[in-house]
Write a protein that holds these residues in place. Structure first.
Motif, PDB file in Angstrom:
ATOM      1  N   UNK A   6       0.848  -1.191   0.000  1.00  0.00           N
ATOM      2  CA  UNK A   6       0.000   0.000   0.000  1.00  0.00           C
ATOM      3  C   UNK A   6       0.883   1.240   0.000  1.00  0.00           C
ATOM      4  N   UNK A   7       0.486   2.247  -0.795  1.00  0.00           N
ATOM      5  CA  UNK A   7       1.206   3.519  -0.857  1.00  0.00           C
ATOM      6  C   UNK A   7       0.231   4.649  -0.581  1.00  0.00           C
ATOM      7  N   UNK A   8       0.735   5.690   0.065  1.00  0.00           N
ATOM      8  CA  UNK A   8      -0.082   6.887   0.253  1.00  0.00           C
ATOM      9  C   UNK A   8       0.694   8.078  -0.273  1.00  0.00           C
ATOM     10  N   UNK A  22      -2.654   0.562  -4.296  1.00  0.00           N
ATOM     11  CA  UNK A  22      -1.664  -0.454  -4.650  1.00  0.00           C
ATOM     12  C   UNK A  22      -2.087  -1.158  -5.931  1.00  0.00           C
ATOM     13  N   UNK A  23      -1.105  -1.722  -6.611  1.00  0.00           N
ATOM     14  CA  UNK A  23      -1.353  -2.545  -7.794  1.00  0.00           C
ATOM     15  C   UNK A  23      -1.153  -3.994  -7.375  1.00  0.00           C
ATOM     16  N   UNK A  24      -2.129  -4.833  -7.719  1.00  0.00           N
ATOM     17  CA  UNK A  24      -2.042  -6.239  -7.351  1.00  0.00           C
ATOM     18  C   UNK A  24      -2.817  -7.075  -8.362  1.00  0.00           C
ATOM     19  N   UNK A  28      -5.977  -2.289  -9.736  1.00  0.00           N
ATOM     20  CA  UNK A  28      -5.640  -1.215  -8.801  1.00  0.00           C
ATOM     21  C   UNK A  28      -6.636  -1.300  -7.652  1.00  0.00           C
ATOM     22  N   UNK A  29      -6.134  -1.197  -6.438  1.00  0.00           N
ATOM     23  CA  UNK A  29      -6.985  -1.194  -5.250  1.00  0.00           C
ATOM     24  C   UNK A  29      -6.761   0.103  -4.486  1.00  0.00           C
ATOM     25  N   UNK A  30      -7.852   0.642  -3.942  1.00  0.00           N
ATOM     26  CA  UNK A  30      -7.802   1.858  -3.138  1.00  0.00           C
ATOM     27  C   UNK A  30      -8.519   1.606  -1.822  1.00  0.00           C
TER      28      UNK A  30
END
Length: 66
Positions: A6-8, A22-24, A28-30
């Motif tokens: 996860x990135x912010x 994040x990319x998974x 893309x997930x938020x």
């Protein structure tokens, strides 16, 4: 974005009320950092379109107080 971590945004500072992304598995997930169990899934193309619209100010009216 190639990591599943996860990135912010760097603009969030030390606040815990931010959106993380994040990319998974090709998606893309938020999520909101304070509501980590609620995750929104989208495609990289749709996320790129959203970011472009946000940068262009298309959602500014949602954050402005009348």
């Amino acid at each position: 974005m190639t990591s599943s971590a996860w990135q912010k945004s760097s603009y969030s500072g030390s606040n815990s009320d931010c959106v993380e992304v994040r990319a998974i598995d090709g998606a893309i997930e938020l999520r909101e950092s304070d509501e980590g169990n609620v995750i929104v899934h989208t495609t990289p193309h749709k996320f790129a379109d959203f970011l472009q619209a946000a940068k262009a100010g298309e959602f500014d009216h949602l954050t402005t107080t009348p």
